[in-house]
Scaffold this motif. Sequence first.
Motif, PDB file in Angstrom:
ATOM      1  N   ARG A 155      42.250  32.275  44.091  1.00  0.00           N
ATOM      2  CA  ARG A 155      43.508  32.691  44.702  1.00  0.00           C
ATOM      3  C   ARG A 155      44.507  33.218  43.689  1.00  0.00           C
ATOM      4  O   ARG A 155      45.570  33.674  44.041  1.00  0.00           O
ATOM      5  CB  ARG A 155      44.146  31.507  45.436  1.00  0.00           C
ATOM      6  CG  ARG A 155      43.565  31.270  46.790  1.00  0.00           C
ATOM      7  CD  ARG A 155      44.365  30.247  47.517  1.00  0.00           C
ATOM      8  NE  ARG A 155      44.313  28.954  46.866  1.00  0.00           N
ATOM      9  CZ  ARG A 155      45.124  27.951  47.168  1.00  0.00           C
ATOM     10  NH1 ARG A 155      46.036  28.107  48.080  1.00  0.00           N
ATOM     11  NH2 ARG A 155      45.019  26.793  46.547  1.00  0.00           N
ATOM     12  N   ASP A 173      46.518  35.397  40.801  1.00  0.00           N
ATOM     13  CA  ASP A 173      46.851  36.821  40.711  1.00  0.00           C
ATOM     14  C   ASP A 173      45.906  37.582  39.812  1.00  0.00           C
ATOM     15  O   ASP A 173      45.584  38.744  40.077  1.00  0.00           O
ATOM     16  CB  ASP A 173      48.276  36.985  40.177  1.00  0.00           C
ATOM     17  CG  ASP A 173      49.308  36.661  41.240  1.00  0.00           C
ATOM     18  OD1 ASP A 173      50.484  36.478  40.897  1.00  0.00           O
ATOM     19  OD2 ASP A 173      48.923  36.592  42.427  1.00  0.00           O
ATOM     20  N   TYR A 174      45.450  36.935  38.724  1.00  0.00           N
ATOM     21  CA  TYR A 174      44.644  37.714  37.795  1.00  0.00           C
ATOM     22  C   TYR A 174      43.280  38.072  38.384  1.00  0.00           C
ATOM     23  O   TYR A 174      42.624  38.998  37.908  1.00  0.00           O
ATOM     24  CB  TYR A 174      44.488  37.020  36.432  1.00  0.00           C
ATOM     25  CG  TYR A 174      43.931  35.622  36.468  1.00  0.00           C
ATOM     26  CD1 TYR A 174      44.780  34.536  36.400  1.00  0.00           C
ATOM     27  CD2 TYR A 174      42.563  35.397  36.527  1.00  0.00           C
ATOM     28  CE1 TYR A 174      44.288  33.252  36.421  1.00  0.00           C
ATOM     29  CE2 TYR A 174      42.059  34.111  36.536  1.00  0.00           C
ATOM     30  CZ  TYR A 174      42.921  33.042  36.492  1.00  0.00           C
ATOM     31  OH  TYR A 174      42.429  31.780  36.502  1.00  0.00           O
ATOM     32  N   ARG A 214      43.093  39.158  41.433  1.00  0.00           N
ATOM     33  CA  ARG A 214      43.440  40.389  42.143  1.00  0.00           C
ATOM     34  C   ARG A 214      43.499  41.559  41.169  1.00  0.00           C
ATOM     35  O   ARG A 214      43.063  42.654  41.470  1.00  0.00           O
ATOM     36  CB  ARG A 214      44.787  40.180  42.829  1.00  0.00           C
ATOM     37  CG  ARG A 214      45.192  41.291  43.753  1.00  0.00           C
ATOM     38  CD  ARG A 214      46.508  40.993  44.395  1.00  0.00           C
ATOM     39  NE  ARG A 214      47.519  40.611  43.424  1.00  0.00           N
ATOM     40  CZ  ARG A 214      48.767  40.319  43.733  1.00  0.00           C
ATOM     41  NH1 ARG A 214      49.156  40.348  44.980  1.00  0.00           N
ATOM     42  NH2 ARG A 214      49.617  39.974  42.802  1.00  0.00           N
ATOM     43  N   THR A 215      44.046  41.289  39.983  1.00  0.00           N
ATOM     44  CA  THR A 215      44.098  42.338  38.959  1.00  0.00           C
ATOM     45  C   THR A 215      42.693  42.801  38.619  1.00  0.00           C
ATOM     46  O   THR A 215      42.438  44.007  38.495  1.00  0.00           O
ATOM     47  CB  THR A 215      44.771  41.813  37.673  1.00  0.00           C
ATOM     48  OG1 THR A 215      46.017  41.239  38.001  1.00  0.00           O
ATOM     49  CG2 THR A 215      44.954  42.924  36.679  1.00  0.00           C
ATOM     50  N   ARG A 260      40.053  42.738  40.472  1.00  0.00           N
ATOM     51  CA  ARG A 260      39.522  43.569  41.560  1.00  0.00           C
ATOM     52  C   ARG A 260      40.141  44.948  41.549  1.00  0.00           C
ATOM     53  O   ARG A 260      39.473  45.941  41.795  1.00  0.00           O
ATOM     54  CB  ARG A 260      39.800  42.900  42.913  1.00  0.00           C
ATOM     55  CG  ARG A 260      39.001  41.649  43.135  1.00  0.00           C
ATOM     56  CD  ARG A 260      38.771  41.413  44.609  1.00  0.00           C
ATOM     57  NE  ARG A 260      38.016  40.183  44.796  1.00  0.00           N
ATOM     58  CZ  ARG A 260      38.542  39.048  45.217  1.00  0.00           C
ATOM     59  NH1 ARG A 260      39.827  38.988  45.512  1.00  0.00           N
ATOM     60  NH2 ARG A 260      37.785  37.977  45.349  1.00  0.00           N
ATOM     61  N   ALA A 261      41.454  44.978  41.227  1.00  0.00           N
ATOM     62  CA  ALA A 261      42.146  46.272  41.224  1.00  0.00           C
ATOM     63  C   ALA A 261      41.606  47.188  40.134  1.00  0.00           C
ATOM     64  O   ALA A 261      41.827  48.396  40.162  1.00  0.00           O
ATOM     65  CB  ALA A 261      43.646  46.066  41.025  1.00  0.00           C
ATOM     66  N   LYS A 262      40.904  46.600  39.164  1.00  0.00           N
ATOM     67  CA  LYS A 262      40.318  47.443  38.116  1.00  0.00           C
ATOM     68  C   LYS A 262      39.034  48.087  38.595  1.00  0.00           C
ATOM     69  O   LYS A 262      38.473  48.932  37.919  1.00  0.00           O
ATOM     70  CB  LYS A 262      39.971  46.584  36.891  1.00  0.00           C
ATOM     71  CG  LYS A 262      41.134  46.082  36.107  1.00  0.00           C
ATOM     72  CD  LYS A 262      40.590  45.420  34.858  1.00  0.00           C
ATOM     73  CE  LYS A 262      41.536  44.367  34.350  1.00  0.00           C
ATOM     74  NZ  LYS A 262      40.931  43.578  33.288  1.00  0.00           N
ATOM     75  N   GLY A 263      38.563  47.645  39.739  1.00  0.00           N
ATOM     76  CA  GLY A 263      37.301  48.189  40.227  1.00  0.00           C
ATOM     77  C   GLY A 263      36.111  47.356  39.830  1.00  0.00           C
ATOM     78  O   GLY A 263      34.978  47.831  39.856  1.00  0.00           O
ATOM     79  N   ALA A 264      36.340  46.087  39.466  1.00  0.00           N
ATOM     80  CA  ALA A 264      35.211  45.240  39.083  1.00  0.00           C
ATOM     81  C   ALA A 264      34.431  44.841  40.318  1.00  0.00           C
ATOM     82  O   ALA A 264      34.978  44.664  41.394  1.00  0.00           O
ATOM     83  CB  ALA A 264      35.726  43.987  38.370  1.00  0.00           C
ATOM     84  N   THR A 265      33.117  44.670  40.147  1.00  0.00           N
ATOM     85  CA  THR A 265      32.300  44.211  41.267  1.00  0.00           C
ATOM     86  C   THR A 265      32.610  42.750  41.533  1.00  0.00           C
ATOM     87  O   THR A 265      33.107  42.033  40.663  1.00  0.00           O
ATOM     88  CB  THR A 265      30.806  44.327  40.942  1.00  0.00           C
ATOM     89  OG1 THR A 265      30.544  43.521  39.789  1.00  0.00           O
ATOM     90  CG2 THR A 265      30.384  45.739  40.712  1.00  0.00           C
ATOM     91  N   GLU A 266      32.299  42.310  42.739  1.00  0.00           N
ATOM     92  CA  GLU A 266      32.600  40.925  43.116  1.00  0.00           C
ATOM     93  C   GLU A 266      31.883  39.950  42.181  1.00  0.00           C
ATOM     94  O   GLU A 266      32.423  38.932  41.784  1.00  0.00           O
ATOM     95  CB  GLU A 266      32.193  40.698  44.569  1.00  0.00           C
ATOM     96  CG  GLU A 266      32.848  39.507  45.217  1.00  0.00           C
ATOM     97  CD  GLU A 266      34.367  39.573  45.218  1.00  0.00           C
ATOM     98  OE1 GLU A 266      34.929  40.682  45.052  1.00  0.00           O
ATOM     99  OE2 GLU A 266      34.987  38.526  45.346  1.00  0.00           O
ATOM    100  N   ARG A 293      31.110  40.369  39.063  1.00  0.00           N
ATOM    101  CA  ARG A 293      31.814  40.324  37.794  1.00  0.00           C
ATOM    102  C   ARG A 293      33.076  39.491  37.903  1.00  0.00           C
ATOM    103  O   ARG A 293      33.414  38.712  37.020  1.00  0.00           O
ATOM    104  CB  ARG A 293      32.161  41.745  37.368  1.00  0.00           C
ATOM    105  CG  ARG A 293      32.608  41.818  35.943  1.00  0.00           C
ATOM    106  CD  ARG A 293      33.151  43.187  35.627  1.00  0.00           C
ATOM    107  NE  ARG A 293      33.556  43.220  34.239  1.00  0.00           N
ATOM    108  CZ  ARG A 293      32.912  43.877  33.289  1.00  0.00           C
ATOM    109  NH1 ARG A 293      31.839  44.571  33.589  1.00  0.00           N
ATOM    110  NH2 ARG A 293      33.339  43.848  32.053  1.00  0.00           N
ATOM    111  N   LYS A 349      32.797  36.532  35.415  1.00  0.00           N
ATOM    112  CA  LYS A 349      33.541  36.717  34.183  1.00  0.00           C
ATOM    113  C   LYS A 349      34.944  36.142  34.276  1.00  0.00           C
ATOM    114  O   LYS A 349      35.479  35.607  33.319  1.00  0.00           O
ATOM    115  CB  LYS A 349      33.618  38.213  33.852  1.00  0.00           C
ATOM    116  CG  LYS A 349      34.255  38.446  32.515  1.00  0.00           C
ATOM    117  CD  LYS A 349      33.921  39.819  31.968  1.00  0.00           C
ATOM    118  CE  LYS A 349      34.581  39.964  30.599  1.00  0.00           C
ATOM    119  NZ  LYS A 349      34.851  41.335  30.254  1.00  0.00           N
ATOM    120  N   HIS A 350      35.556  36.240  35.426  1.00  0.00           N
ATOM    121  CA  HIS A 350      36.956  35.840  35.526  1.00  0.00           C
ATOM    122  C   HIS A 350      37.150  34.465  36.146  1.00  0.00           C
ATOM    123  O   HIS A 350      37.817  33.615  35.594  1.00  0.00           O
ATOM    124  CB  HIS A 350      37.733  36.887  36.330  1.00  0.00           C
ATOM    125  CG  HIS A 350      37.872  38.188  35.622  1.00  0.00           C
ATOM    126  ND1 HIS A 350      38.908  38.474  34.774  1.00  0.00           N
ATOM    127  CD2 HIS A 350      37.074  39.278  35.608  1.00  0.00           C
ATOM    128  CE1 HIS A 350      38.755  39.690  34.287  1.00  0.00           C
ATOM    129  NE2 HIS A 350      37.649  40.207  34.770  1.00  0.00           N
TER     130      HIS A 350
END
Lengths: 310, 294, 325
Positions: A201, A203-204, A206-207, A209-215, A217, A221-222
Amino acid sequence: MLRYIGRRILMMIPVLLGVSFIIFTIMEFTPGDPAMLMLGENATASEVNELREEMGLNENFLVRYYKYIKDAVKGDFGISYRNKVSVSKEITSRLNNTLKLTTLGVLISVVIGVPVGIISAVKQYSIIDYTSLITALILTSLPAFFVGLMLILLFSLHLNWLPPTGADSWKNFVMPAITLAAASMATLIRMTRSTMLEVIRQDYIRTARAKGATENRVIYKHALRNALLPVVTLIGLNFGTQLGGAIVTETVFTMPGLGSLMIAAVRTKDTPIVMAAVITIAVIAGFINLFVDILYTFIDPRLKSDLVKN
Amino acid sequence: MITEKKNKKMIKKKNRFLSIVFRFKKNKLALFGLIIFAIMVFMAIFADFIVDYEIDAIKQNMQNRFNPPSKEHFFGTDNFGRDVFARIVFGARISLFVGIITVGISLFFGVLIGATAGYFGGKVDNFWMRIMDVFLAIPQMLMAIAVVAALGTDMFNLLIALSVSQIPRFARIVRSSILTVKGQDYIEAARACGTSNSRIISKHILPNAIGPIIVQATLNVAITILVISALSFVGLGVQPPTPEWGSMMADSKSQLRYHPYLVIIPGIFVGLTVMSLNVIGDGLRDALDPRLKN
Amino acid sequence: MSEKLIEIKNLKVIYDTDEEKVQAVNGINLTVNKGETLGLVGETGAGKTTLALSIMGLLPDKIGFIKEGEILFNGIDLTKAKEGDLRLIRGEHISMIFQDPMTSLNPILTVGEQISEVLELHRKELNKEQIDKRVEEILKLVGLAPERKDDFPHEFSGGMKQRVVIAIALACEPDLLLADEPTTALDVTIQAQVLEMMKTLKSTFNTSMILITHDLGVVAQTCDRVGIVYAGEIVEFGTVEDIFESKYHHPYTVGLFGSIPDLTTKTKRLKPIEGLMPDPTDLPEGCNFYPRCSKCMEKCKTIAPKDIVRNGHLIKCHLFDDRNA
């Protein structure tokens, strides 16, 4: 970094001393005279007193404690009241099995518990999620020895796949380890799930995802690395809990280990063994937690960078 | 004028309480747990009216051994011919008694210590927290065994053994509640108005701390029941012939192959009681702070 | 003649939770041209962020849905694009930066790793060294020391964190940048710096921008065209001059300007707009603004106003309806 480790070890010493003091104090209340226990009922008063002097039992409480610690640090925990064998020898002969069992138990709980927790979180509200939550609930609610007995019922008595007692081969360790792992697995599932849910949940994420990372990843990774940090601490705590649980599990499966030694010693009022066993387990648990704490600073870059720079 | 304010506060408090109850009610699992727990409590309280202690639970009847569950004996008879159902019912009394009293004791001392440490801070805080750390370093089962080893297995000692290891947990909760509130500015403001220490504690600190304490207490009763049954199982807890679910399983361990119901039934009862408490505790936690839920 | 970069047609977005249906965006039409900055102004909850998230395809899973409408970008309708295609666009062609810099960065990855991630995702032809070099370049561009690429987010201040966020967003030189209240969480002085930096970068890369804000001052400084958003609709739209200097305005816009405290005149009280934004689960019939409008007429209560355009200046209000004049 080494200084930090050194400092942490130093901080542990008062705690260990405290533990030993508390246990020593508790055992002080044991009724009965150890010397009389060892010499038998027919011993004369002077014989008993002679033995008491020899064992240092007539000195006052604090002196005895001090001497006990002094000897303990050197590895000498006195002799058993029952069979006059060196306590440390008894302990070390049994320690092996208990440690093997507990390590195996922790491993099983981590290998199953953590991934299930992750999947549960990623697929929240799915059937997998509900199933794992209900399973976790059942596992924390059933007493471990009951789980053990049920395992024996199924795998030993009905299916005849695994031996119910003893400690000779690897087969002996399977059911006890699963029994030990059961409750820890449940707490790991719950905690991993809840930390993952919390992290997802953030914010980072969301960031990312906004970069275009696959789910994938995003999850691996995050989310994962952030979520696993508190889980590591829990694993350390679980080791201590499982060491305590080993006591009962060894009884269920009639395994020669530190736990069953302790229980027998309690029944025969063999205080030195009880003390040494309790202290040994507490010390091991303490070191494991220390290790986990230190490990934590390595894997959380925020702490590591602060440490390195200081 | 003043009563108007007081009324508004009462309404607000009542509303907060009602909304907690409402959220709890929405949690079906928690309600289910509450029902199960209520059944156990009922059994414990009214045990004497349901079955007769001496005749059914204690008196041995060797001709009647190992009867499987039937109309006469709901759960069958055990290795001494005793009615298992009767023993289960009285076992509920033991488990709940031990669980609740233990938690009561540790709650009392835990709150005392935690409040002292949190409120006075500094050296007092350090001192008590170091002691709590030491007690936390000893796994619960171990502590109980040590106390039993020294003092024996009568009920009083068991209660001490079990409560001692739970005190640190309560102390920590209370202490951290106090520390959180202490740091807030409104405490400074209250003090600047001349509010007394005890008023600050009762009006600001306690309401915040009560929630987590109740949740922990519920969960600790569950843990205590598990520990006492484990202790009894290894013979270091409640002694025979007193019926306790754990010792019932110990007695029947050797009969596992031919009469598994003697082991399974007490086990299920422990499981149900503990599960109901866990679920109630979780439900309370979610009801108290719905933000924590998803 | 400026070229259209992105065109939004009649977009309707709802949030469907188990308990209620929230109409967040109710028929928005917008265009952003290449190289221009479009400001979206409105109160919290007006639907601005939802609009941005819809463009990115980042509406919350299972809750947010695009009910109707199209978002045309580079010839694709983003509302109907597959997730795989959207991922190619995110970070490379359309980037988004969010409001709170303190929580937008992953605490356990270095700043450099987070910037290089965008490059790894979209510039696969670059090797590690090239990516590292580019990361250092970008850090310099946003005003941070390139050596800091191995530092962790917690070692940066709020303003610097936001610069990192901007660096990540602009690393692949996107065509469109969605900036959701990028300076709201920052000190006023830092705010000015960051805005200035964004302006420079924008012109360097010729990036178009949709800037979401509730601050009219920021709008005046940075935007070419402005849309005033209320209850999921655009109630007024035009160039910056139209919004700031024209005589004609939607009553809501008048209220927005009127509620800005004026340091030059002496007043006893601030002039807020009466009332609250309507409940998005239960929007009123007719005009969404009528309960708060001082110029409300009978027809406003039942008939929804249409868009009335004069010289490119759009106002959604019955007051300007020719049939009324």
